[in-house]
Design a protein around this motif. Structure first.
Motif, mmCIF file in Angstrom:
data_model
loop_
_atom_site.group_PDB
_atom_site.id
_atom_site.type_symbol
_atom_site.label_atom_id
_atom_site.label_comp_id
_atom_site.label_asym_id
_atom_site.label_seq_id
_atom_site.Cartn_x
_atom_site.Cartn_y
_atom_site.Cartn_z
ATOM 1 N N SER A 129 0.828 -1.213 0.000
ATOM 2 C CA SER A 129 0.000 0.000 0.000
ATOM 3 C C SER A 129 0.859 1.259 0.000
ATOM 4 O O SER A 129 0.554 2.242 -0.687
ATOM 5 C CB SER A 129 -0.958 0.004 1.184
ATOM 6 O OG SER A 129 -0.241 -0.080 2.397
ATOM 7 N N THR B 257 -1.868 3.493 -14.490
ATOM 8 C CA THR B 257 -3.138 3.767 -13.803
ATOM 9 C C THR B 257 -2.995 3.787 -12.284
ATOM 10 O O THR B 257 -3.999 3.711 -11.573
ATOM 11 C CB THR B 257 -4.201 2.717 -14.200
ATOM 12 O OG1 THR B 257 -3.753 1.419 -13.788
ATOM 13 C CG2 THR B 257 -4.470 2.727 -15.693
ATOM 14 N N ALA C 216 1.291 4.019 -3.220
ATOM 15 C CA ALA C 216 1.144 5.474 -3.111
ATOM 16 C C ALA C 216 2.350 6.172 -3.730
ATOM 17 O O ALA C 216 2.204 7.186 -4.428
ATOM 18 C CB ALA C 216 0.986 5.875 -1.647
ATOM 19 N N GLU D 108 -2.550 6.045 -10.141
ATOM 20 C CA GLU D 108 -3.290 7.092 -9.418
ATOM 21 C C GLU D 108 -4.755 6.730 -9.238
ATOM 22 O O GLU D 108 -5.434 7.295 -8.384
ATOM 23 C CB GLU D 108 -3.144 8.449 -10.133
ATOM 24 C CG GLU D 108 -3.883 8.552 -11.451
ATOM 25 C CD GLU D 108 -3.182 7.868 -12.633
ATOM 26 O OE1 GLU D 108 -3.829 7.723 -13.681
ATOM 27 O OE2 GLU D 108 -2.009 7.475 -12.500
ATOM 28 N N ARG D 109 -5.270 5.775 -9.997
ATOM 29 C CA ARG D 109 -6.672 5.353 -9.858
ATOM 30 C C ARG D 109 -6.885 4.374 -8.709
ATOM 31 O O ARG D 109 -8.022 4.109 -8.335
ATOM 32 C CB ARG D 109 -7.156 4.680 -11.141
ATOM 33 C CG ARG D 109 -7.253 5.617 -12.298
ATOM 34 C CD ARG D 109 -7.910 4.913 -13.465
ATOM 35 N NE ARG D 109 -7.492 5.504 -14.716
ATOM 36 C CZ ARG D 109 -7.533 4.904 -15.877
ATOM 37 N NH1 ARG D 109 -8.002 3.680 -15.966
ATOM 38 N NH2 ARG D 109 -7.126 5.510 -16.950
ATOM 39 N N PHE D 110 -5.807 3.808 -8.186
ATOM 40 C CA PHE D 110 -5.935 2.829 -7.109
ATOM 41 C C PHE D 110 -6.516 3.484 -5.862
ATOM 42 O O PHE D 110 -6.063 4.538 -5.439
ATOM 43 C CB PHE D 110 -4.578 2.199 -6.776
ATOM 44 C CG PHE D 110 -4.632 1.303 -5.573
ATOM 45 C CD1 PHE D 110 -5.278 0.084 -5.633
ATOM 46 C CD2 PHE D 110 -4.058 1.697 -4.374
ATOM 47 C CE1 PHE D 110 -5.348 -0.734 -4.521
ATOM 48 C CE2 PHE D 110 -4.119 0.883 -3.262
ATOM 49 C CZ PHE D 110 -4.764 -0.338 -3.329
ATOM 50 N N ASP D 111 -7.530 2.818 -5.282
ATOM 51 C CA ASP D 111 -8.171 3.306 -4.064
ATOM 52 C C ASP D 111 -7.988 2.262 -2.968
ATOM 53 O O ASP D 111 -8.639 1.216 -2.989
ATOM 54 C CB ASP D 111 -9.661 3.551 -4.324
ATOM 55 C CG ASP D 111 -10.381 4.135 -3.124
ATOM 56 O OD1 ASP D 111 -9.758 4.263 -2.040
ATOM 57 O OD2 ASP D 111 -11.571 4.459 -3.267
ATOM 58 N N PRO D 112 -7.110 2.536 -1.989
ATOM 59 C CA PRO D 112 -6.854 1.554 -0.938
ATOM 60 C C PRO D 112 -8.077 1.266 -0.062
ATOM 61 O O PRO D 112 -8.118 0.252 0.629
ATOM 62 C CB PRO D 112 -5.721 2.177 -0.122
ATOM 63 C CG PRO D 112 -5.736 3.627 -0.452
ATOM 64 C CD PRO D 112 -6.329 3.751 -1.822
ATOM 65 N N ALA D 113 -9.086 2.116 -0.119
ATOM 66 C CA ALA D 113 -10.304 1.870 0.655
ATOM 67 C C ALA D 113 -11.157 0.786 0.007
ATOM 68 O O ALA D 113 -11.997 0.166 0.665
ATOM 69 C CB ALA D 113 -11.113 3.154 0.790
ATOM 70 N N LYS D 114 -10.951 0.534 -1.288
ATOM 71 C CA LYS D 114 -11.765 -0.446 -2.009
ATOM 72 C C LYS D 114 -11.128 -1.818 -2.114
ATOM 73 O O LYS D 114 -11.834 -2.819 -2.218
ATOM 74 C CB LYS D 114 -12.068 0.057 -3.419
ATOM 75 C CG LYS D 114 -12.996 1.239 -3.453
ATOM 76 C CD LYS D 114 -13.318 1.624 -4.874
ATOM 77 C CE LYS D 114 -14.285 2.792 -4.913
ATOM 78 N NZ LYS D 114 -14.576 3.204 -6.286
ATOM 79 N N TRP E 274 -6.182 -5.834 -6.371
ATOM 80 C CA TRP E 274 -6.368 -4.933 -7.508
ATOM 81 C C TRP E 274 -5.481 -5.367 -8.670
ATOM 82 O O TRP E 274 -5.928 -5.440 -9.815
ATOM 83 C CB TRP E 274 -6.042 -3.508 -7.063
ATOM 84 C CG TRP E 274 -6.285 -2.438 -8.073
ATOM 85 C CD1 TRP E 274 -7.487 -1.967 -8.524
ATOM 86 C CD2 TRP E 274 -5.279 -1.682 -8.755
ATOM 87 N NE1 TRP E 274 -7.285 -0.961 -9.442
ATOM 88 C CE2 TRP E 274 -5.942 -0.762 -9.599
ATOM 89 C CE3 TRP E 274 -3.888 -1.686 -8.723
ATOM 90 C CZ2 TRP E 274 -5.268 0.141 -10.409
ATOM 91 C CZ3 TRP E 274 -3.209 -0.788 -9.527
ATOM 92 C CH2 TRP E 274 -3.901 0.115 -10.355
ATOM 93 N N ALA F 48 2.134 5.911 -7.521
ATOM 94 C CA ALA F 48 1.177 6.891 -8.031
ATOM 95 C C ALA F 48 1.805 8.284 -8.124
ATOM 96 O O ALA F 48 1.429 9.084 -8.975
ATOM 97 C CB ALA F 48 -0.069 6.929 -7.148
#
Length: 190
Positions: free
Chosen positions: A14, A67, A18, A69-75, A81, A21
């Motif tokens: 994680s 891509t 970041a 920057e599109r990664f969302d660690p909350a999802k 992913w 990104a």
């Protein structure tokens, strides 16, 4: 009582994601080291060829870089992913390939096997099963290899295939039924 949450260590996916990104090349190299082995294993199970799997993982890594920057660690977790990206690349790659006989590179002939007859029968069985799996439609093959090969949960497979767990159950049921037809009589033959 106050509970202190520890921050992720710099080498955790994680944290690395970041940094990727943000355009950090070194973080991308480190993240690649973490993700490459498991991704290659999954891709080999889906595609049946080490060379094709390596190409698919390379394509997936390029997509990850582009891509990030599109990664969302909350999802999702980074690993989950990225597995979805790898599976999608494998499915795309399989669709673009002409049908060929798969080459099984995973035969490991160890001397502590029960004997040549048993070893040959086991190899023949494994080859028949592998060939049958490779004849499944791409999404069924991906679902069955993630479930049995990687031990992924229904939710993880659903996320990787961008569908619902209920749809994964259907994919697995159809794959099992098709494999049962293709492998009918296998026990008697061996």
């Amino acid at each position: 009582m106050l509970q202190v949450m520890s921050a992720p260590s710099p080498g955790e996916p994680s944290t690395l994601m970041a940094d990727v990104a943000a355009g950090d090349d070194e973080a991308f190299r480190a993240l690649t080291e973490v993700l490459y082995g498991p991704a290659l294993g999954t891709a080999m199970k889906v595609l049946g060829s080490r060379a094709e799997a390596e190409d698919a993982v390379q394509t997936a890594l390029v997509k990850l870089w582009r891509t990030a920057e599109r990664f969302d660690p909350a999802k999702a977790k980074v690993e989950t992913w990225f597995r979805r990206i790898v599976v999608n690349c494998c499915i795309d790659r399989k669709r673009s390939l002409k049908p060929v006989d798969p080459i099984d590179e995973a035969f490991d002939l160890e001397s502590d096997e029960p004997g040549p007859e048993a070893e040959t029968a086991g190899l023949m069985r494994d080859k028949r099963v592998g060939d049958a799996v490779m004849k499944l439609p791409a999404r069924q093959r991906a679902a069955i290899t993630l479930f049995y090969g990687d031990g992924a949960t229904m939710n993880e497979i659903a996320e990787a295939l961008e569908t619902t767990p209920k749809a994964v159950e259907g994919l697995l049921a159809r794959a099992r039924a098709e494999l049962a037809k293709m492998l009918e009589g296998l026990r008697e033959e061996l």
